[in-house]
Design a protein around this motif. Structure first.
Motif, PDB file in Angstrom:
ATOM      1  N   HIS A 225       0.844  -1.189   0.000  1.00 54.91           N
ATOM      2  CA  HIS A 225       0.000   0.000   0.000  1.00 54.91           C
ATOM      3  C   HIS A 225       0.879   1.238   0.000  1.00 54.91           C
ATOM      4  CE1 HIS A 225      -2.586  -3.175   1.607  1.00 54.91           C
ATOM      5  NE2 HIS A 225      -3.628  -2.444   1.240  1.00 54.91           N
TER       6      HIS A 225
ATOM      7  N   ARG B  84      -1.568   5.601 -11.096  1.00 53.40           N
ATOM      8  CA  ARG B  84      -2.378   4.506 -11.641  1.00 53.40           C
ATOM      9  C   ARG B  84      -2.004   4.247 -13.101  1.00 53.40           C
ATOM     10  NH1 ARG B  84      -6.623   3.140  -8.119  1.00 53.40           N
ATOM     11  NH2 ARG B  84      -7.597   1.946  -9.770  1.00 53.40           N
TER      12      ARG B  84
ATOM     13  N   ARG C 134      -1.382  -0.612  -4.186  1.00 55.65           N
ATOM     14  CA  ARG C 134      -2.661   0.002  -3.863  1.00 55.65           C
ATOM     15  C   ARG C 134      -2.401   1.416  -3.353  1.00 55.65           C
ATOM     16  NH1 ARG C 134      -5.547  -5.104  -0.678  1.00 55.65           N
ATOM     17  NH2 ARG C 134      -5.303  -6.611  -2.383  1.00 55.65           N
TER      18      ARG C 134
ATOM     19  N   LEU D  72      -3.393   4.802  -1.587  1.00 53.12           N
ATOM     20  CA  LEU D  72      -4.294   5.337  -0.581  1.00 53.12           C
ATOM     21  C   LEU D  72      -4.028   6.828  -0.408  1.00 53.12           C
ATOM     22  CD1 LEU D  72      -3.808   2.566   2.137  1.00 53.12           C
ATOM     23  CD2 LEU D  72      -5.574   2.640   0.375  1.00 53.12           C
TER      24      LEU D  72
ATOM     25  N   ASP E  28      -7.545   3.726  -3.803  1.00 51.42           N
ATOM     26  CA  ASP E  28      -8.008   2.448  -3.271  1.00 51.42           C
ATOM     27  C   ASP E  28      -8.498   2.552  -1.839  1.00 51.42           C
ATOM     28  OD1 ASP E  28      -7.334   0.616  -5.545  1.00 51.42           O
ATOM     29  OD2 ASP E  28      -5.325   1.397  -5.164  1.00 51.42           O
ATOM     30  N   GLY E  29      -8.483   3.761  -1.305  1.00 51.26           N
ATOM     31  CA  GLY E  29      -8.957   3.942   0.050  1.00 51.26           C
ATOM     32  C   GLY E  29      -8.274   5.119   0.708  1.00 51.26           C
TER      33      GLY E  29
ATOM     34  N   ASN F 230     -16.615   4.060  -3.391  1.00 53.18           N
ATOM     35  CA  ASN F 230     -16.186   2.677  -3.567  1.00 53.18           C
ATOM     36  C   ASN F 230     -16.492   1.914  -2.285  1.00 53.18           C
ATOM     37  OD1 ASN F 230     -14.955   0.230  -3.966  1.00 53.18           O
ATOM     38  ND2 ASN F 230     -12.867   1.034  -4.058  1.00 53.18           N
TER      39      ASN F 230
ATOM     40  N   ASP G  97     -15.876  -0.933  -1.445  1.00 52.36           N
ATOM     41  CA  ASP G  97     -14.794  -1.838  -1.067  1.00 52.36           C
ATOM     42  C   ASP G  97     -13.510  -1.097  -0.706  1.00 52.36           C
ATOM     43  OD1 ASP G  97     -16.338  -4.143  -1.493  1.00 52.36           O
ATOM     44  OD2 ASP G  97     -15.908  -4.102  -3.636  1.00 52.36           O
ATOM     45  N   ALA G  98     -13.561   0.220  -0.619  1.00 53.45           N
ATOM     46  CA  ALA G  98     -12.359   0.995  -0.309  1.00 53.45           C
ATOM     47  C   ALA G  98     -11.807   0.610   1.061  1.00 53.45           C
ATOM     48  CB  ALA G  98     -12.680   2.485  -0.336  1.00 53.45           C
ATOM     49  N   GLU G  99     -10.497   0.674   1.165  1.00 57.50           N
ATOM     50  CA  GLU G  99      -9.847   0.364   2.431  1.00 57.50           C
ATOM     51  C   GLU G  99      -9.863   1.596   3.336  1.00 57.50           C
ATOM     52  OE1 GLU G  99      -6.618  -2.258   2.724  1.00 57.50           O
ATOM     53  OE2 GLU G  99      -6.415  -2.483   0.562  1.00 57.50           O
TER      54      GLU G  99
ATOM     55  N   ASN H 194     -10.085  -7.622   3.487  1.00 57.68           N
ATOM     56  CA  ASN H 194      -8.667  -7.299   3.470  1.00 57.68           C
ATOM     57  C   ASN H 194      -7.949  -7.887   4.682  1.00 57.68           C
ATOM     58  OD1 ASN H 194      -8.864  -5.582   1.122  1.00 57.68           O
ATOM     59  ND2 ASN H 194     -10.002  -4.191   2.444  1.00 57.68           N
TER      60      ASN H 194
END
Length: 336
Positions: free
Chosen positions: A91, A125, A156, A158, A175-176, A198, A200-202, A334
């Motif tokens: 991350h 990205r 990922r 963040l 991603d979060g 999102n 599913d975001a962390e 996760n």
């Protein structure tokens, strides 16, 4: 399944030649995930790379690396190195930092922080795809950059986020989010801004526990950190947004007047208990579990205190033999 506790290496207190021994202690205690910060000691990436030597099974994360003090291309290169050092997900938490750090300590103009973070997320990205990148943005222009190797697994990305705009960016384009300096109830307030973009975001949270001889000593130690951080512009505005403006005003007034003792005395116990974990091991574990129930998917613990030996021993005793209890979020997947 519940997320296991990750450990924060501050990057300020440990020398790089001590990382290997330190990580041996962490892994013996059950930790399998390491995160770093950066201030004026080691940068966010170097301790993780040192920790991963011979331990490619570690999960690694930065919380956070500044987007102003390194170029977008260098950040992509450092992310590649991190991905190549571990077979597990890595991350890359990035953030704007503050004007005091960026401009004051590094001599770099601190302009349009939201835009710089947004453009860096978009560039990374694209760069991680492995092709040649020509990137035009409001913050910077990149001409023909290409990583020498495509990351073996995409890092990922963040975003260190405080208020609504950055929180939404963390969910919609990254991603979060990486959260900091907040209570479980604050997590319940801020996490929905991330998840609306999102589900599913962390939600990574750096959590601070204070190890001391007794709770009064722990609170006294924590007060010094509160006065040091929450009088800075960005965090003062953040906590005013969270609804603590009236609670913090007596401290801020004393601080502005140069009355440091008065500022410390103006910090109520209730505020300390909201922002720091204190007490015995059972109380610390219960506090960590509350953050997870509030929506944190990756709890990252930093144990501090007046006695470094006691702080380290407490951190090792908290080693995640089986994770912290929670009511699982439906989107949470996760785990370690």
């Amino acid at each position: 399944m519940t997320p296991r506790l990750a450990v924060s290496m501050t990057g300020a207190d440990e020398r790089l030649d001590q990382v290997g021994e330190m990580v041996e202690e962490f892994t013996a205690a059950g930790y399998r995930e390491l995160w770093t910060s950066e201030l004026t000691g080691s940068d966010a990436f170097a301790p993780l790379l040192a920790a991963a030597v011979g331990r490619k099974w570690l999960r690694l994360g930065t919380a956070v690396a500044s987007v102003f003090t390194r170029s977008p291309g260098l950040l992509a290169m450092q992310s590649l190195s991190l991905a190549e050092s571990s077979t597990e997900p890595v991350h890359v938490g990035i953030g704007a930092s503050s004007e005091a750090v960026v401009a004051g300590w590094h001599g770099v103009p601190f302009r349009r922080p939201y835009t710089r973070v947004r453009d860096t997320v978009r560039f990374l990205r694209e760069a991680f795809e492995g092709g040649r990148v020509t990137f035009r943005s409001d913050s910077f222009d990149i001409e023909g950059f290409r990583l020498a190797r495509t990351p073996p697994h995409r890092p990922r990305v963040l975003v260190a986020a405080l208020r609504e705009k950055m929180l939404r960016l963390a969910g919609a384009e990254a991603d979060g989010a990486v959260l900091n300096w907040l209570s479980p109830d604050d997590v319940r307030k801020v996490a929905p801004f991330v998840l609306e973009g999102n589900p599913d975001a962390e939600i990574v949270a750096r959590l601070f526990a204070v190890a001391a001889a007794d709770r009064a000593s722990a609170r006294a130690y924590a007060r010094r950190h509160i006065t040091g951080y929450l009088n800075s512009g960005v965090y003062a505005a953040y906590h005013a947004w969270l609804g603590r403006g009236d609670v913090l005003e007596p401290m801020a007034r004393a601080w502005r007047a140069g009355d440091r003792k008065g500022a410390l005395a103006a910090v109520p116990d209730s505020l300390v208990d909201e922002l720091f974990l204190t007490g015995d091991e059972a109380q610390l574990r219960a506090g960590l579990a509350e953050y997870v129930r509030a929506g944190v998917t990756r709890p990252v613990i930093s144990v501090i205190g007046p006695d470094p030996g006691l702080a380290r021993a407490t951190l090792l005793r908290l080693g995640p033999a089986g994770g912290v209890d929670q009511q699982p979020r439906s989107a949470q997947n996760n785990q370690l």
